[in-house]
Design an enzyme around this catalytic site. Structure first.
Site, PDB file in Angstrom:
ATOM      1  N   GLU A 156       0.802  -1.231   0.000  1.00 44.94           N
ATOM      2  CA  GLU A 156       0.000   0.000   0.000  1.00 44.94           C
ATOM      3  C   GLU A 156       0.834   1.280   0.000  1.00 44.94           C
ATOM      4  O   GLU A 156       0.748   2.083   0.954  1.00 44.94           O
ATOM      5  CB  GLU A 156      -0.949   0.003   1.198  1.00 44.94           C
ATOM      6  CG  GLU A 156      -1.957  -1.106   1.174  1.00 44.94           C
ATOM      7  CD  GLU A 156      -2.911  -1.080   2.376  1.00 44.94           C
ATOM      8  OE1 GLU A 156      -2.794  -0.187   3.231  1.00 44.94           O
ATOM      9  OE2 GLU A 156      -3.774  -1.960   2.462  1.00 44.94           O
ATOM     10  N   GLU A 349      -5.219  -8.491   0.700  1.00 45.65           N
ATOM     11  CA  GLU A 349      -5.833  -8.190   2.005  1.00 45.65           C
ATOM     12  C   GLU A 349      -7.323  -7.991   1.830  1.00 45.65           C
ATOM     13  O   GLU A 349      -7.756  -7.339   0.872  1.00 45.65           O
ATOM     14  CB  GLU A 349      -5.284  -6.889   2.629  1.00 45.65           C
ATOM     15  CG  GLU A 349      -3.933  -6.990   3.225  1.00 45.65           C
ATOM     16  CD  GLU A 349      -3.471  -5.688   3.877  1.00 45.65           C
ATOM     17  OE1 GLU A 349      -4.320  -4.882   4.325  1.00 45.65           O
ATOM     18  OE2 GLU A 349      -2.251  -5.482   3.911  1.00 45.65           O
TER      19      GLU A 349
HETATM   20  O1  IFM Z   1      -3.657  -3.120   9.306  1.00 39.22           O
HETATM   21  C1  IFM Z   1      -3.693  -2.566   8.038  1.00 39.22           C
HETATM   22  C2  IFM Z   1      -2.555  -3.101   7.193  1.00 39.22           C
HETATM   23  O2  IFM Z   1      -1.318  -2.877   7.781  1.00 39.22           O
HETATM   24  C3  IFM Z   1      -2.553  -2.440   5.829  1.00 39.22           C
HETATM   25  N1  IFM Z   1      -3.861  -2.539   5.216  1.00 39.22           N
HETATM   26  C4  IFM Z   1      -5.005  -2.173   5.993  1.00 39.22           C
HETATM   27  C5  IFM Z   1      -4.993  -2.893   7.325  1.00 39.22           C
HETATM   28  C6  IFM Z   1      -6.222  -2.507   8.160  1.00 39.22           C
HETATM   29  O3  IFM Z   1      -6.223  -1.136   8.407  1.00 39.22           O
END
Ligand code: IFM
Length: 434
Positions: A156, A349
């Site tokens: 990200e 994710e």
């Molecule tokens: O915890 C975070 C992760 O580190 C990066 N993506 C979003 C998740 C939830 O906020």
């Protein structure tokens, strides 16, 4: 809650869970400092005043956590290697052991090489950080590459730029607004250099984990539509078009530092798959002349857009709307927008924060998103894997320990792990898959 079985996904699909080093490892005294250590030491930066010095103590409890992965039945585990740990004496020994343990239980290690915990002495505003990252990648790949088939360069970069450098709510806590754009460019350059370093080490399965979400205009009013388009450009297109198309969206390249054309040839090094982190869509409108806050992120008044609530939806404990069909929309949109320039996708994710061990809301969330993902595959989108965020409750950055994303509950006093109802649910889903 839906009771039909989750549909069958393609054979060879990667089923996993994700974590990141800073959020779970602890053992901060056994590595060099990161920007997050500096940031959390400043009063008021983390809502509950906590730090990740111990976190889940995964560094000392990794065997127990690998046993949880094995019990879950995943065939892949996405974790991150901490750059400050890798560059500390003996730091790679930890990942060496972890990778061995994963291989021993038949779980594919999928390391991310940067998940926000930049060594404290480095700075993404400096171009040289990209070259230093490539060195870190080369050292890590040299040590682990004989057992790691699949690599992720960055997590990200959009959030790291926005939250860490533009809005100042994450480390390193800068509030540069559009002057943060070089941070995006240097991370993208770092990604391209990392792909080259990984290829030189023999890697054949490389991707990135970029956050994406549909951007919905608050209304058909042209001012709202234009604001939503600009938000989409900044949060979605800016971080994937340099990789996939070898160019920035119109008007952005001119704002970037250095020889941008030459850098873009590096950024666009071919990758083998493209990772999508999806949580929720954004509803965006014209500026309102005042700060707007949605889902824990406050946008200053001077930005050319404002965030609006997505109404009539359940929300997670974080206040994020639950919109499973947004995932189908996002994936089909990426496929339409980028056509044959889009490599196979992985959902790197997807998850939600809820309290409690009997976490039926999380089961409903994951159930809905897996069905939405399956619909995208049925519509012709090539998706190769899905990773739940997260295995464990962990240090949720500026929120501290208040947001629980885990399939496994962690008692942060005793560090005891307790699988939640969603852990059993995901395990049972995986048992039905080819
Ligand atoms: O915890 C975070 C992760 O580190 C990066 N993506 C979003 C998740 C939830 O906020």
């Amino acid at each position: 809650m839906a009771t039909d079985p989750i549909p069958q996904f393609p054979a060879g699909f990667l089923w996993g869970v994700s974590t990141s080093a800073h959020q779970i490892e602890g053992a901060a005294d056994e590595r060099r400092a990161s920007v997050w250590d500096t940031f959390t030491a400043e009063p008021g930066r983390v809502k509950d005043g906590s730090t990740a010095a111990v976190a889940c103590d995964h560094y000392h409890r990794h065997r127990e956590d690998v046993a949880l992965l094995a019990g879950l039945g995943v065939n892949a585990y996405r974790f991150s290697v901490s750059w400050p740990r890798v560059s500390s004496p003996g730091g790679l020994d930890f990942y060496d052991r972890l990778v061995d343990e994963l291989c021993a239980v038949g779980v594919r290690p999928v390391p991310t090489l940067f998940h926000w915990d930049l060594p404290a002495e480095l700075d993404w505003l400096e171009r040289d950080t990209a070259a230093r990252f490539a060195d870190h990648v080369a050292v890590t790949a040299e040590r682990l590459g004989d057992r790691v088939p699949t690599w992720i360069t960055l997590n990200e970069p959009a959030e790291h730029t926005l939250l860490g450098h533009a809005l100042g709510v994450h480390a390193p806590g800068r509030r540069l607004l559009f002057d943060a754009l070089p941070v995006a460019h240097h991370q993208l350059l770092a990604h391209g250099l990392a792909v080259r370093a990984l290829r030189a080490a023999g890697a054949a399965d490389i991707g990135i984990a970029n956050s994406h979400g549909p951007t919905w205009p608050a209304s058909p009013d042209p001012a709202d539509v234009a604001a939503a388009d600009f938000y989409d450009l900044l949060l979605n297109r800016l971080f994937c078009e340099p990789l996939l198309l070898g160019r920035y969206p119109d008007g952005i390249g001119e704002l970037m530092p250095g020889d941008v054309e030459a850098d873009l040839r590096t950024v666009a090094e071919p990758i083998d798959w493209y990772g999508v982190n999806y949580y929720a869509p954004a509803r965006v409108g014209a500026p309102r002349g005042a700060e707007t806050e949605v889902g824990g992120v406050a946008l200053p008044a001077e930005l050319p857009f404002s965030l609006r609530e997505i109404e009539d939806r359940p929300v997670t404990d974080f206040g994020w709307p639950v919109v499973p069909e947004g995932l189908t929309e996002l994936l089909t949109h990426l496929a339409d927008r980028y056509g044959d320039r889009l490599p196979p996708l992985m959902i790197t994710e997807n998850g939600c924060s809820y309290e409690g061990l009997d976490d039926r809301e999380r089961i409903a969330y994951l159930d809905g998103h897996l069905r939405a993902l399956h619909r995208a595959i049925e519509a012709g989108v090539d998706v190769r894997g899905y990773f739940v965020w997260s295995l464990l409750d962990n240090f949720e950055w500026a929120e501290g320990y208040a947001r629980r994303f885990g399939l496994v509950h962690v008692d942060f006093e005793t560090l005891e792990r307790t699988p939640k109802a969603s852990y059993a649910w995901y395990r049972d889903v995986l048992r039905t898959q080819p």
